[in-house]
Design a protein around this motif. Structure first.
Motif, mmCIF file in Angstrom:
data_model
loop_
_atom_site.group_PDB
_atom_site.id
_atom_site.type_symbol
_atom_site.label_atom_id
_atom_site.label_comp_id
_atom_site.label_asym_id
_atom_site.label_seq_id
_atom_site.Cartn_x
_atom_site.Cartn_y
_atom_site.Cartn_z
ATOM 1 N N MET A 71 0.851 -1.179 0.000
ATOM 2 C CA MET A 71 0.000 0.000 0.000
ATOM 3 C C MET A 71 0.889 1.232 0.000
ATOM 4 O O MET A 71 1.862 1.303 0.739
ATOM 5 N N ASP A 72 0.543 2.189 -0.840
ATOM 6 C CA ASP A 72 1.280 3.443 -0.930
ATOM 7 C C ASP A 72 0.355 4.566 -0.462
ATOM 8 O O ASP A 72 -0.766 4.693 -0.936
ATOM 9 N N ASP A 73 0.832 5.357 0.469
ATOM 10 C CA ASP A 73 0.035 6.425 1.063
ATOM 11 C C ASP A 73 0.441 7.788 0.527
ATOM 12 O O ASP A 73 0.188 8.814 1.146
ATOM 13 N N ASP A 74 1.105 7.830 -0.635
ATOM 14 C CA ASP A 74 1.707 9.081 -1.113
ATOM 15 C C ASP A 74 0.702 10.127 -1.577
ATOM 16 O O ASP A 74 1.048 11.294 -1.689
ATOM 17 N N GLN A 75 -0.537 9.760 -1.842
ATOM 18 C CA GLN A 75 -1.495 10.752 -2.312
ATOM 19 C C GLN A 75 -2.159 11.515 -1.174
ATOM 20 O O GLN A 75 -2.576 12.653 -1.346
ATOM 21 N N SER A 76 -2.228 10.903 0.007
ATOM 22 C CA SER A 76 -2.854 11.590 1.132
ATOM 23 C C SER A 76 -1.848 11.987 2.207
ATOM 24 O O SER A 76 -2.227 12.541 3.234
ATOM 25 N N MET A 77 -0.569 11.702 1.945
ATOM 26 C CA MET A 77 0.482 12.106 2.864
ATOM 27 C C MET A 77 1.541 12.837 2.052
ATOM 28 O O MET A 77 2.030 12.316 1.053
ATOM 29 N N VAL A 78 1.891 14.034 2.463
ATOM 30 C CA VAL A 78 2.857 14.834 1.716
ATOM 31 C C VAL A 78 4.055 15.089 2.614
ATOM 32 O O VAL A 78 3.908 15.445 3.777
ATOM 33 N N GLY A 79 5.246 14.886 2.062
ATOM 34 C CA GLY A 79 6.465 15.146 2.807
ATOM 35 C C GLY A 79 7.055 13.888 3.401
ATOM 36 O O GLY A 79 6.543 12.789 3.218
ATOM 37 N N PRO A 80 8.159 14.062 4.122
ATOM 38 C CA PRO A 80 8.870 12.905 4.659
ATOM 39 C C PRO A 80 8.110 12.215 5.794
ATOM 40 O O PRO A 80 7.292 12.836 6.470
ATOM 41 N N SER A 81 8.408 10.937 5.969
ATOM 42 C CA SER A 81 7.829 10.154 7.061
ATOM 43 C C SER A 81 8.870 10.032 8.156
ATOM 44 O O SER A 81 9.826 9.282 8.015
ATOM 45 N N THR A 82 8.692 10.764 9.232
ATOM 46 C CA THR A 82 9.637 10.671 10.333
ATOM 47 C C THR A 82 9.188 9.656 11.371
ATOM 48 O O THR A 82 9.960 9.235 12.205
ATOM 49 N N GLN A 83 7.929 9.288 11.327
ATOM 50 C CA GLN A 83 7.333 8.298 12.216
ATOM 51 C C GLN A 83 6.001 7.889 11.612
ATOM 52 O O GLN A 83 5.664 8.314 10.522
ATOM 53 N N TRP A 84 5.234 7.045 12.325
ATOM 54 C CA TRP A 84 3.924 6.662 11.818
ATOM 55 C C TRP A 84 3.098 7.917 11.580
ATOM 56 O O TRP A 84 3.186 8.841 12.382
ATOM 57 N N PRO A 85 2.312 7.986 10.541
ATOM 58 C CA PRO A 85 2.099 6.990 9.490
ATOM 59 C C PRO A 85 3.255 6.972 8.485
ATOM 60 O O PRO A 85 3.853 8.006 8.188
ATOM 61 N N TRP A 86 3.541 5.808 7.992
ATOM 62 C CA TRP A 86 4.622 5.629 7.037
ATOM 63 C C TRP A 86 4.128 5.949 5.636
ATOM 64 O O TRP A 86 2.932 6.126 5.409
ATOM 65 N N THR A 87 5.036 6.016 4.693
ATOM 66 C CA THR A 87 4.657 6.336 3.316
ATOM 67 C C THR A 87 4.081 5.124 2.600
ATOM 68 O O THR A 87 3.120 5.233 1.858
ATOM 69 N N CYS A 88 4.703 3.970 2.792
ATOM 70 C CA CYS A 88 4.175 2.771 2.145
ATOM 71 C C CYS A 88 4.442 1.554 3.012
ATOM 72 O O CYS A 88 5.247 1.595 3.948
ATOM 73 N N TYR A 89 3.759 0.487 2.673
ATOM 74 C CA TYR A 89 3.797 -0.730 3.473
ATOM 75 C C TYR A 89 3.866 -1.940 2.547
ATOM 76 O O TYR A 89 3.280 -1.928 1.465
ATOM 77 N N VAL A 90 4.556 -2.971 3.007
ATOM 78 C CA VAL A 90 4.560 -4.261 2.326
ATOM 79 C C VAL A 90 4.168 -5.293 3.376
ATOM 80 O O VAL A 90 4.790 -5.364 4.442
ATOM 81 N N LEU A 91 3.133 -6.078 3.092
ATOM 82 C CA LEU A 91 2.696 -7.146 3.990
ATOM 83 C C LEU A 91 3.132 -8.468 3.384
ATOM 84 O O LEU A 91 2.838 -8.746 2.216
ATOM 85 N N ALA A 92 3.842 -9.260 4.170
ATOM 86 C CA ALA A 92 4.371 -10.529 3.653
ATOM 87 C C ALA A 92 4.366 -11.593 4.735
ATOM 88 O O ALA A 92 4.444 -11.285 5.930
ATOM 89 N N ASP A 93 4.286 -12.836 4.299
ATOM 90 C CA ASP A 93 4.552 -13.964 5.173
ATOM 91 C C ASP A 93 6.018 -14.313 4.986
ATOM 92 O O ASP A 93 6.490 -14.471 3.856
ATOM 93 N N VAL A 94 6.752 -14.390 6.085
ATOM 94 C CA VAL A 94 8.199 -14.567 6.079
ATOM 95 C C VAL A 94 8.513 -15.786 6.952
ATOM 96 O O VAL A 94 7.913 -15.956 8.013
ATOM 97 N N PRO A 95 9.443 -16.632 6.523
ATOM 98 C CA PRO A 95 9.657 -17.883 7.258
ATOM 99 C C PRO A 95 10.291 -17.736 8.638
ATOM 100 O O PRO A 95 10.030 -18.557 9.518
ATOM 101 N N ASP A 96 11.121 -16.701 8.858
ATOM 102 C CA ASP A 96 11.825 -16.587 10.134
ATOM 103 C C ASP A 96 12.375 -15.174 10.310
ATOM 104 O O ASP A 96 12.364 -14.369 9.380
ATOM 105 N N LEU A 97 12.852 -14.901 11.525
ATOM 106 C CA LEU A 97 13.383 -13.566 11.813
ATOM 107 C C LEU A 97 14.629 -13.241 11.001
ATOM 108 O O LEU A 97 14.840 -12.085 10.632
ATOM 109 N N ALA A 98 15.447 -14.240 10.711
ATOM 110 C CA ALA A 98 16.645 -13.978 9.906
ATOM 111 C C ALA A 98 16.258 -13.424 8.537
ATOM 112 O O ALA A 98 16.930 -12.532 8.004
ATOM 113 N N THR A 99 15.162 -13.902 7.982
ATOM 114 C CA THR A 99 14.705 -13.410 6.679
ATOM 115 C C THR A 99 14.107 -12.016 6.810
ATOM 116 O O THR A 99 14.282 -11.176 5.917
ATOM 117 N N VAL A 100 13.430 -11.735 7.907
ATOM 118 C CA VAL A 100 12.942 -10.374 8.161
ATOM 119 C C VAL A 100 14.130 -9.419 8.190
ATOM 120 O O VAL A 100 14.123 -8.356 7.561
#
Length: 126
Positions: free
Chosen positions: A54-83
C-alpha cells in the motif's frame, strides 16, 4: 510428527525521508530504481510470500519521520533472519553510482506477528 512452523506475518513500514525530497531529478530516478530492486528483493527472499502493498503518497505529503509511514509491504516470512535480510536491503542496495545506499533516502521498520485466525468455535457464537 510435528506441524510446520507458521510463517511470520510481517508488515514492512517504509518511510521516505527528506533526502529524497531534496534530491535532483536524476538522483530521485536512481532512488526509484533502487526502490524497485528492494521491493523485488523482498519478494525474492527464500520462503517469502508478499501478500500486498500500500502506498500512502497521495494523502500524505512530505517525509515520514514516524507513523504513518509512506508505504507498506505485507508478507509472510519464514523466520526472523529473513525479516532482517529484507530490512538489510536498505543498507546494501546502491543508488545510482553506488556512492549512497537506499537507507539515505528511506527507512524501514518491520512489525512481526502472526496471522489473526478466529477459531471456528468463536466465530459460530459471534
Amino acid at each position: 510428527m510435528s506441524s510446520p512452523t507458521p510463517a511470520l506475518r510481517t508488515l514492512f513500514c517504509i518511510g521516505i525521508n527528506q533526502n529524497f525530497f531534496d534530491a535532483t531529478a536524476d538522483e530521485a530516478k536512481a532512488v526509484w530504481q533502487a526502490f524497485g530492486r528492494m521491493m523485488n528483493g523482498i519478494a525474492e527472499l527464500p520462503g517469502v510470500t508478499v501478500l500486498g502493498n500500500m502506498d500512502d503518497d497521495q494523502s500524505m505529503v512530505g517525509p515520514s519521520t514516524q507513523w504513518p509511514w509512506t508505504c507498506y509491504v505485507l508478507a509472510d516470512v519464514p523466520d526472523l533472519a529473513t525479516v532482517h535480510a529484507a530490512c538489510n536491503l536498505f543498507r546494501t542496495l546502491p543508488v545510482g553510482d553506488g556512492a549512497h545506499k537506499l537507507w539515505k533516502y528511506a527507512k524501514v521498520e518491520a512489525r512481526v506477528g502472526r496471522a489473526l485466525v478466529v477459531p471456528p468455535s468463536a466465530a459460530a457464537t459471534a
